[in-house]
Design an enzyme around this catalytic site. Structure first.
Site, PDB file in Angstrom:
ATOM      1  N   HIS A  30       0.845  -1.193   0.000  1.00  0.00           N
ATOM      2  CA  HIS A  30       0.000   0.000   0.000  1.00  0.00           C
ATOM      3  C   HIS A  30       0.875   1.236   0.000  1.00  0.00           C
ATOM      4  O   HIS A  30       2.012   1.207   0.479  1.00  0.00           O
ATOM      5  CB  HIS A  30      -0.942   0.004   1.205  1.00  0.00           C
ATOM      6  CG  HIS A  30      -0.239  -0.152   2.518  1.00  0.00           C
ATOM      7  ND1 HIS A  30       0.152  -1.365   3.008  1.00  0.00           N
ATOM      8  CD2 HIS A  30       0.189   0.769   3.410  1.00  0.00           C
ATOM      9  CE1 HIS A  30       0.770  -1.201   4.164  1.00  0.00           C
ATOM     10  NE2 HIS A  30       0.809   0.093   4.434  1.00  0.00           N
TER      11      HIS A  30
ATOM     12  N   HIS B 200       0.886   5.315   1.105  1.00  0.00           N
ATOM     13  CA  HIS B 200       0.229   6.373   1.875  1.00  0.00           C
ATOM     14  C   HIS B 200       0.281   7.683   1.101  1.00  0.00           C
ATOM     15  O   HIS B 200       1.343   8.061   0.583  1.00  0.00           O
ATOM     16  CB  HIS B 200       0.958   6.617   3.202  1.00  0.00           C
ATOM     17  CG  HIS B 200       0.936   5.463   4.149  1.00  0.00           C
ATOM     18  ND1 HIS B 200       0.094   5.405   5.225  1.00  0.00           N
ATOM     19  CD2 HIS B 200       1.659   4.309   4.171  1.00  0.00           C
ATOM     20  CE1 HIS B 200       0.306   4.286   5.892  1.00  0.00           C
ATOM     21  NE2 HIS B 200       1.256   3.592   5.275  1.00  0.00           N
TER      22      HIS B 200
HETATM   23  P1  AMP Z   1       1.982   0.608   7.273  1.00  0.00           P
HETATM   24  O1  AMP Z   1       2.587   0.948   8.606  1.00  0.00           O
HETATM   25  O2  AMP Z   1       2.616   1.336   6.138  1.00  0.00           O
HETATM   26  O3  AMP Z   1       1.882  -0.893   7.049  1.00  0.00           O
HETATM   27  O4  AMP Z   1       0.521   1.191   7.338  1.00  0.00           O
HETATM   28  C1  AMP Z   1      -0.634   0.450   7.497  1.00  0.00           C
HETATM   29  C2  AMP Z   1      -1.745   1.436   7.651  1.00  0.00           C
HETATM   30  O5  AMP Z   1      -2.973   0.762   7.456  1.00  0.00           O
HETATM   31  C3  AMP Z   1      -1.799   2.110   9.027  1.00  0.00           C
HETATM   32  O6  AMP Z   1      -1.632   3.510   8.862  1.00  0.00           O
HETATM   33  C4  AMP Z   1      -3.187   1.741   9.548  1.00  0.00           C
HETATM   34  O7  AMP Z   1      -3.801   2.816  10.201  1.00  0.00           O
HETATM   35  C5  AMP Z   1      -3.937   1.375   8.273  1.00  0.00           C
HETATM   36  N1  AMP Z   1      -5.012   0.417   8.449  1.00  0.00           N
HETATM   37  C6  AMP Z   1      -4.959  -0.781   9.079  1.00  0.00           C
HETATM   38  N2  AMP Z   1      -6.161  -1.407   9.001  1.00  0.00           N
HETATM   39  C7  AMP Z   1      -6.975  -0.580   8.311  1.00  0.00           C
HETATM   40  C8  AMP Z   1      -8.341  -0.654   7.888  1.00  0.00           C
HETATM   41  N3  AMP Z   1      -9.114  -1.706   8.183  1.00  0.00           N
HETATM   42  N4  AMP Z   1      -8.857   0.386   7.185  1.00  0.00           N
HETATM   43  C9  AMP Z   1      -8.079   1.456   6.892  1.00  0.00           C
HETATM   44  N5  AMP Z   1      -6.795   1.576   7.251  1.00  0.00           N
HETATM   45  C10 AMP Z   1      -6.244   0.590   7.954  1.00  0.00           C
END
Ligand code: AMP
Ligand code: ZN
Length: 143
Positions: free
Chosen positions: A101, A103
């Site tokens: 993903h 950001h």
């Molecule tokens: P990372 O640290 O780059 O793996 O970021 C993962 C991101 O996914 C975090 O910022 C979480 O807040 C977000 N996240 C986790 N579960 C969900 C969800 N169900 N819906 C939206 N965002 C999510």
């Protein structure tokens, strides 16, 4: 192979709710549930790949095109002065969800967020730098 417990695969299938902003054939985008700023959005390929390193190269075009479009839209919708695009691969890099993903974070002057790429001391060891560049170039050629 898609892991059974992947949260972002479940969101992509529509089995888990999300605040969806983009619903493309290859790429979706939805609001991060722990936003660091209003409008913080995640851009996600539908097809499971754990990290950028496992992503099929053919996904790079659609994914980055979607990132650019979402960045423009988020900036416009939030009246942002700038946008950070951030991406983590592996727990050592801070990745917490094991589905690739990107950001997209809208920024305002003086918003206090510390997302800038830090700068290290200037690299002055030319031999070490040249050797490092050679190792990476060789690894690239072997891919
Ligand atoms: P990372 O640290 O780059 O793996 O970021 C993962 C991101 O996914 C975090 O910022 C979480 O807040 C977000 N996240 C986790 N579960 C969900 C969800 N169900 N819906 C939206 N965002 C999510
Ligand atoms: Zn997944």
């Amino acid at each position: 192979m898609e892991p059974l417990d992947c949260v972002f695969c479940a969101i992509a299938r529509g089995d888990l709710p999300s605040y969806r902003v983009l619903d493309g054939d290859d790429v979706i985008a939805f609001l991060d549930i722990h936003p660091v700023a209003p409008g913080h959005t995640l851009v996600v390929p539908r097809r499971h790949a754990a990290t950028l390193l496992e992503m099929p190269e053919a996904m790079a075009g659609p994914l980055f095109a979607a990132v650019a479009r979402v960045a423009r839209a988020v900036a416009r919708a939030q009246g942002a002065d700038g946008v950070n695009v951030l991406q983590a691969n592996g727990p050592a890099a801070g990745q917490t969800v094991g589905h690739l993903h990107v950001h997209v974070v809208p920024r305002r002057h003086g918003d206090g967020l510390r997302l800038h790429i830090p700068s290290g001391p200037e690299a002055t060891d030319r031999t070490a730098m040249a050797a490092q560049a050679e190792r990476i170039a060789a690894a690239l050629a072997a891919l």
